[in-house]
Design a protein around this motif. Sequence first.
Motif, PDB file in Angstrom:
ATOM      1  N   LYS A  67      14.318  28.912 -31.299  1.00 40.20           N
ATOM      2  CA  LYS A  67      15.012  28.844 -30.062  1.00 40.20           C
ATOM      3  C   LYS A  67      16.219  28.056 -30.619  1.00 40.20           C
ATOM      4  O   LYS A  67      16.584  27.997 -31.568  1.00 40.20           O
ATOM      5  CB  LYS A  67      14.423  26.819 -29.349  1.00 40.20           C
ATOM      6  N   GLY A  68      17.709  28.617 -29.932  1.00 38.52           N
ATOM      7  CA  GLY A  68      18.361  28.493 -30.015  1.00 38.52           C
ATOM      8  C   GLY A  68      18.763  29.470 -30.840  1.00 38.52           C
ATOM      9  O   GLY A  68      20.460  29.878 -31.099  1.00 38.52           O
ATOM     10  N   THR A  69      18.297  30.196 -31.728  1.00 40.47           N
ATOM     11  CA  THR A  69      18.721  31.083 -32.703  1.00 40.47           C
ATOM     12  C   THR A  69      19.866  32.123 -32.128  1.00 40.47           C
ATOM     13  O   THR A  69      20.657  32.596 -33.266  1.00 40.47           O
ATOM     14  CB  THR A  69      17.872  31.761 -33.691  1.00 40.47           C
ATOM     15  N   GLU A  70      19.717  32.872 -30.989  1.00 42.04           N
ATOM     16  CA  GLU A  70      20.039  34.268 -30.760  1.00 42.04           C
ATOM     17  C   GLU A  70      21.326  33.715 -30.373  1.00 42.04           C
ATOM     18  O   GLU A  70      22.554  34.242 -30.795  1.00 42.04           O
ATOM     19  CB  GLU A  70      19.328  34.477 -29.819  1.00 42.04           C
ATOM     20  N   GLU A  71      21.533  32.649 -30.190  1.00 49.38           N
ATOM     21  CA  GLU A  71      22.441  31.934 -29.220  1.00 49.38           C
ATOM     22  C   GLU A  71      23.518  31.691 -30.561  1.00 49.38           C
ATOM     23  O   GLU A  71      24.773  31.467 -30.671  1.00 49.38           O
ATOM     24  CB  GLU A  71      22.884  30.915 -28.703  1.00 49.38           C
ATOM     25  N   LEU A  72      23.017  31.107 -31.931  1.00 53.53           N
ATOM     26  CA  LEU A  72      23.869  31.237 -32.823  1.00 53.53           C
ATOM     27  C   LEU A  72      24.270  31.650 -33.180  1.00 53.53           C
ATOM     28  O   LEU A  72      25.152  32.570 -34.008  1.00 53.53           O
ATOM     29  CB  LEU A  72      22.823  29.993 -34.417  1.00 53.53           C
ATOM     30  N   VAL A  73      23.717  33.316 -33.291  1.00 50.76           N
ATOM     31  CA  VAL A  73      23.864  34.750 -33.547  1.00 50.76           C
ATOM     32  C   VAL A  73      25.312  34.983 -33.329  1.00 50.76           C
ATOM     33  O   VAL A  73      26.472  35.434 -33.360  1.00 50.76           O
ATOM     34  CB  VAL A  73      22.940  35.619 -33.693  1.00 50.76           C
ATOM     35  N   ALA A  74      24.775  34.671 -31.883  1.00 50.50           N
ATOM     36  CA  ALA A  74      26.149  35.146 -30.996  1.00 50.50           C
ATOM     37  C   ALA A  74      27.720  33.682 -31.355  1.00 50.50           C
ATOM     38  O   ALA A  74      28.682  34.653 -31.627  1.00 50.50           O
ATOM     39  CB  ALA A  74      26.010  35.040 -29.794  1.00 50.50           C
ATOM     40  N   GLY A  76      16.971  21.805 -42.763  1.00 50.78           N
ATOM     41  CA  GLY A  76      16.090  23.457 -41.689  1.00 50.78           C
ATOM     42  C   GLY A  76      16.938  24.536 -42.075  1.00 50.78           C
ATOM     43  O   GLY A  76      17.028  25.633 -41.253  1.00 50.78           O
ATOM     44  N   LYS A  77      18.362  24.369 -43.008  1.00 53.88           N
ATOM     45  CA  LYS A  77      19.367  25.344 -43.247  1.00 53.88           C
ATOM     46  C   LYS A  77      18.207  26.758 -44.480  1.00 53.88           C
ATOM     47  O   LYS A  77      18.370  27.842 -43.070  1.00 53.88           O
ATOM     48  CB  LYS A  77      19.692  25.066 -44.533  1.00 53.88           C
ATOM     49  N   SER A  78      17.185  26.665 -44.946  1.00 50.89           N
ATOM     50  CA  SER A  78      16.175  28.002 -45.275  1.00 50.89           C
ATOM     51  C   SER A  78      15.699  28.095 -43.736  1.00 50.89           C
ATOM     52  O   SER A  78      15.226  29.787 -43.280  1.00 50.89           O
ATOM     53  CB  SER A  78      15.385  28.080 -46.720  1.00 50.89           C
ATOM     54  N   THR A  79      15.593  27.523 -43.669  1.00 47.78           N
ATOM     55  CA  THR A  79      14.394  28.080 -42.006  1.00 47.78           C
ATOM     56  C   THR A  79      15.313  29.238 -41.239  1.00 47.78           C
ATOM     57  O   THR A  79      14.529  29.467 -40.608  1.00 47.78           O
ATOM     58  CB  THR A  79      13.588  27.056 -41.603  1.00 47.78           C
ATOM     59  N   LEU A  80      16.196  28.320 -41.471  1.00 44.43           N
ATOM     60  CA  LEU A  80      17.364  28.864 -39.554  1.00 44.43           C
ATOM     61  C   LEU A  80      17.369  30.284 -40.879  1.00 44.43           C
ATOM     62  O   LEU A  80      17.771  31.167 -39.952  1.00 44.43           O
ATOM     63  CB  LEU A  80      18.657  28.113 -39.888  1.00 44.43           C
ATOM     64  N   VAL A  81      17.966  30.295 -41.565  1.00 42.38           N
ATOM     65  CA  VAL A  81      18.436  31.329 -42.304  1.00 42.38           C
ATOM     66  C   VAL A  81      17.605  32.662 -42.169  1.00 42.38           C
ATOM     67  O   VAL A  81      17.862  34.150 -41.781  1.00 42.38           O
ATOM     68  CB  VAL A  81      18.788  31.314 -44.073  1.00 42.38           C
ATOM     69  N   ASP A  82      15.946  32.165 -42.471  1.00 38.41           N
ATOM     70  CA  ASP A  82      15.300  33.009 -42.685  1.00 38.41           C
ATOM     71  C   ASP A  82      15.450  33.347 -40.693  1.00 38.41           C
ATOM     72  O   ASP A  82      14.714  35.494 -40.666  1.00 38.41           O
ATOM     73  CB  ASP A  82      13.525  32.778 -42.600  1.00 38.41           C
ATOM     74  N   VAL A  83      15.142  33.004 -39.454  1.00 39.22           N
ATOM     75  CA  VAL A  83      15.387  32.971 -39.152  1.00 39.22           C
ATOM     76  C   VAL A  83      16.288  34.583 -38.448  1.00 39.22           C
ATOM     77  O   VAL A  83      16.433  35.482 -38.266  1.00 39.22           O
ATOM     78  CB  VAL A  83      15.454  32.198 -37.536  1.00 39.22           C
ATOM     79  N   LEU A  84      17.507  34.269 -38.629  1.00 38.19           N
ATOM     80  CA  LEU A  84      19.245  34.854 -38.750  1.00 38.19           C
ATOM     81  C   LEU A  84      18.377  36.302 -39.502  1.00 38.19           C
ATOM     82  O   LEU A  84      18.985  36.550 -38.776  1.00 38.19           O
ATOM     83  CB  LEU A  84      20.169  34.150 -39.321  1.00 38.19           C
TER      84      LEU A  84
END
Length: 325
Positions: A230-237, A55-63
Amino acid sequence: MKLADKILAGNVLAAARLMTEIENGVPEAVAELETIYPHTGKAYIVGVTGPPGVGKSTLVDVLIGILRRENMTVGVLATDPTSPFTGGAILGDRVRMQKHSLDKDVFIRSLANRGWGGGLSKATMSMIHIMDAMSKDIILVETMGTGQAETDITRVADTSIVILSPGMGDEIQMMKAGILEAADILVINKADREGADNLQRQLEIMLEMKTYLPNEWQPSIVLTEAIYDKGTEELVAAILRHREFLISSGGLDKRRKQRAKLELAEATESSLKDYIYQQISKDDYFEKLVDDLVQRKTNPHSAASKIINQFKPVIGQGGKQSKSR
Ligand SMILES: Nc1nc2c(ncn2[C@@H]2O[C@H](COP(=O)(O)OP(=O)(O)O)[C@@H](O)[C@H]2O)c(=O)[nH]1
Ligand SMILES: [Mg+2]
């Protein structure tokens, strides 16, 4: 106007063109990069690494979306080594990230597998420099990563994110390859799937086995569900926290020095190679070395050492001189 000047003036098409030239190995592109280099060093580079399908690309997209909301400009370098021949996955990435394509503060580039080999190629570094010169605040680099070479993105990014997902059985392989060692942030994506808790425990145990110095960064574990945001804001933090840590601990300078070292070594290697190829046909010294090789009077390694030894006194002296100044 040269391409480099156009890029520095904010021309996106010029940037895309120079990147294509670099990918195709057009010699003039090197000169353009020389013009660009003094304008780099401002962007923050985030490596996003993990096995195919996590899910790298999916995650990058959200980031991208989250970073844009924070008013940061974003560059993305996406590769998918799982389909080096068809380009299918690369097209997939592009389509997925298309919703950002109208945003002038987002620049997305897919790189074919050529010259990548899991690690970091010269072309990759050049692409990063171009995005840096385009004043992108954050550059996300998606790679598969091997963790084995010092040229891997996980060793030279400012922040390295390693993504795993439950039930893939990849974590064991990744541990063997040492890729987890290089992670600043460990992400368990697809946390909606069964096995996420188990994987989290495994990673925690792995981290507990290591001893950290008081001023050393301890990798954090973040659970995400990229498709449900979900959890993506935490990842950016977590990324921003790591950045703060690197800045305050001096670790950022260290990493950038490591990157500069790698680039210097790679540039020297390719210049030396070009020089020797040119000289081999005109120079008796090289001619003789080649003949000796053919006749098995020497071997490639010894012959190379002989050449390098010729350079050593000159380089060594240069070093001493600059030190005494
Ligand atoms: N169930 C679930 N599927 C996901 C999640 N994130 C991504 N995926 C799916 O996993 C597949 C691979 O995703 P992709 O981003 O292409 O992975 P990559 O190869 O690592 O770049 C796609 O079908 C995604 O929709 C998640 O959080 N949960
Ligand atoms: Mg991908």
